[in-house]
Design an enzyme around this catalytic site. Structure first.
Site, mmCIF file in Angstrom:
data_model
loop_
_atom_site.group_PDB
_atom_site.id
_atom_site.type_symbol
_atom_site.label_atom_id
_atom_site.label_comp_id
_atom_site.label_asym_id
_atom_site.label_seq_id
_atom_site.Cartn_x
_atom_site.Cartn_y
_atom_site.Cartn_z
ATOM 1 N N GLU A 35 9.365 -4.267 10.468
ATOM 2 C CA GLU A 35 9.756 -2.955 9.939
ATOM 3 C C GLU A 35 10.286 -2.068 11.058
ATOM 4 O O GLU A 35 9.641 -1.896 12.093
ATOM 5 C CB GLU A 35 8.565 -2.273 9.242
ATOM 6 C CG GLU A 35 8.951 -0.897 8.697
ATOM 7 C CD GLU A 35 8.000 -0.316 7.669
ATOM 8 O OE1 GLU A 35 7.062 -1.021 7.223
ATOM 9 O OE2 GLU A 35 8.199 0.860 7.307
ATOM 10 N N ASP A 44 0.840 -1.213 0.000
ATOM 11 C CA ASP A 44 0.000 0.000 0.000
ATOM 12 C C ASP A 44 0.874 1.261 0.000
ATOM 13 O O ASP A 44 0.363 2.374 -0.104
ATOM 14 C CB ASP A 44 -1.007 -0.008 1.161
ATOM 15 C CG ASP A 44 -0.345 0.002 2.523
ATOM 16 O OD1 ASP A 44 0.887 -0.153 2.607
ATOM 17 O OD2 ASP A 44 -1.078 0.168 3.527
ATOM 18 N N SER A 45 2.205 1.069 0.047
ATOM 19 C CA SER A 45 3.116 2.196 -0.196
ATOM 20 C C SER A 45 2.834 2.822 -1.559
ATOM 21 O O SER A 45 3.264 3.947 -1.820
ATOM 22 C CB SER A 45 4.575 1.713 -0.132
ATOM 23 O OG SER A 45 4.759 0.558 -0.929
ATOM 24 N N LYS A 99 -1.126 -9.476 2.865
ATOM 25 C CA LYS A 99 -0.361 -9.007 4.034
ATOM 26 C C LYS A 99 -1.242 -8.032 4.798
ATOM 27 O O LYS A 99 -1.944 -7.213 4.172
ATOM 28 C CB LYS A 99 0.940 -8.327 3.595
ATOM 29 C CG LYS A 99 1.730 -7.734 4.782
ATOM 30 C CD LYS A 99 3.150 -7.359 4.423
ATOM 31 C CE LYS A 99 3.303 -6.025 3.750
ATOM 32 N NZ LYS A 99 2.800 -4.868 4.505
ATOM 33 N N ASP A 109 -1.075 -6.208 -0.220
ATOM 34 C CA ASP A 109 -1.426 -5.580 1.054
ATOM 35 C C ASP A 109 -2.926 -5.372 1.174
ATOM 36 O O ASP A 109 -3.589 -4.986 0.201
ATOM 37 C CB ASP A 109 -0.787 -4.182 1.134
ATOM 38 C CG ASP A 109 0.457 -4.161 2.010
ATOM 39 O OD1 ASP A 109 0.666 -5.103 2.793
ATOM 40 O OD2 ASP A 109 1.210 -3.177 1.897
ATOM 41 N N GLU A 163 -1.329 -5.538 8.601
ATOM 42 C CA GLU A 163 -0.521 -4.954 9.675
ATOM 43 C C GLU A 163 -1.133 -5.255 11.036
ATOM 44 O O GLU A 163 -2.350 -5.138 11.207
ATOM 45 C CB GLU A 163 -0.404 -3.434 9.472
ATOM 46 C CG GLU A 163 0.339 -3.073 8.200
ATOM 47 C CD GLU A 163 0.547 -1.573 8.018
ATOM 48 O OE1 GLU A 163 0.212 -0.788 8.942
ATOM 49 O OE2 GLU A 163 1.031 -1.191 6.943
HETATM 50 O O1 KIV Z 1 3.522 -1.094 1.684
HETATM 51 C C1 KIV Z 1 4.663 -1.551 1.592
HETATM 52 O O2 KIV Z 1 5.378 -1.317 0.604
HETATM 53 C C2 KIV Z 1 5.148 -2.398 2.663
HETATM 54 C C3 KIV Z 1 6.603 -2.770 2.658
HETATM 55 C C4 KIV Z 1 7.406 -1.587 2.987
HETATM 56 C C5 KIV Z 1 6.881 -3.900 3.554
HETATM 57 O O3 KIV Z 1 4.408 -2.762 3.514
#
Ligand code: KIV
Length: 279
Positions: A186, A49-50, A118, A88, A120
């Site tokens: 992280e 989600d970056s 993934k 994510d 959090e």
């Molecule tokens: O959103 C993302 O890119 C991430 C990575 C930095 C692990 O969660």
């Protein structure tokens, strides 16, 4: 695309089996061309989600939607044959409870072909992880600095220093016990990352953690030097493609203004060129 038919060479079980073995290599990707470039080199590729910050100029990951994740997930999926695709779960798509999480995780996997999601969180997400895994959804957990909680963590700070380390260790143990197949660590101190790696049964994937983790991940635009708004200490720039791209754009602009581009080799004559008879 019937995304569920996507079969990558790597699976969650393959990643889990790498615990303590050859380091797991991973990067984020958001587009097909970038996914193609990394497919042979990475064990898994994360549609993180970056992408909200890197691709869409958002100030944090909080504004990322399911639709954004699905669009980029489909693009990345088209570029992968070998690496496993992990996607994510965006902020607000899973925190209400296991059933909301299942609905959205299943949608992400069905519409993108991702082989895992993934999410959090540690202890507080264990019940949700257990629910998803029991229903066929492989889950990668993400603990330590969890950017979706930036507003309650007081910024993008190192997590787990001093007595807080026990909390991060408890998070790691909780997600492993709940059935996560791996866990991203992280921005945690190196000593704590090494302790977690030694004590939990699933692979640890470090970002700002330790070379002793079972694998590493970086945001691709950070390591290639495309994203230059800021550089976290844990980022190593392997290239400065942002600078090269800007120099190329400036050269193009200057040539257009000087009427040097397009040149003779870029334009078409009235007659079609003769076909070459050479075989
Ligand atoms: O959103 C993302 O890119 C991430 C990575 C930095 C692990 O969660």
């Amino acid at each position: 695309m019937s995304a569920t038919s996507k079969q990558s060479a790597m699976t969650a079980d393959d990643i889990r089996a790498r615990k303590g073995n050859q380091p797991i290599v991973s990067l984020t990707a958001y587009t097909t061309p970038m996914a193609r470039l990394m497919d042979r080199h990475c064990d898994f590729v994360l549609v993180g989600d970056s992408l909200g910050m890197v691709m869409h100029g958002l100030p944090s990951t909080l504004g990322v939607t399911m639709e954004m994740m699905i669009l980029h997930g489909q693009a990345v999926s088209r570029g992968l044959d070998h690496a496993m695709l992990v996607i994510d779960m965006p902020f607000g798509s899973y925190e209400e409870g296991p059933q909301q999480a299942f609905r959205n995780a299943a949608r992400l996997m069905a519409e993108t072909g991702a082989a895992a999601v993934k999410l959090e969180g540690g202890v507080e997400m264990a019940e949700t992880i257990r629910f998803l895994v029991a229903r066929g959804i492989p889950v990668m957990a993400h603990i330590g600095l969890t950017p979706q909680s930036v507003n309650t963590l007081g910024g993008y700070k190192v997590q787990g220093r001093d007595e807080q380390g026990d909390l991060v260790l408890a998070d790691a143990q909780a997600v492993a016990d709940a059935g996560a197949f791996s866990v991203v660590l992280e921005k945690v101190p190196q000593r704590l990352a090494d302790q977690i790696t030694a004590e939990v049964s699933i692979p640890t994937i470090g970002i700002g953690a330790s070379a002793g983790c079972d694998g590493q991940i970086l945001v691709v635009d950070d390591m290639l030097g495309f994203f230059t708004a800021f550089k976290a200490k844990f980022v190593k720039r392997y290239a400065d493609l942002g600078d090269s791209a800007e120099a190329a754009i400036a050269e193009y602009a200057a040539e257009v203004r000087a009427r040097e581009f397009p040149a003779a080799e870029h334009v078409f004559g009235d007659q079609a060129p003769k076909q070459s008879t050479k075989k």
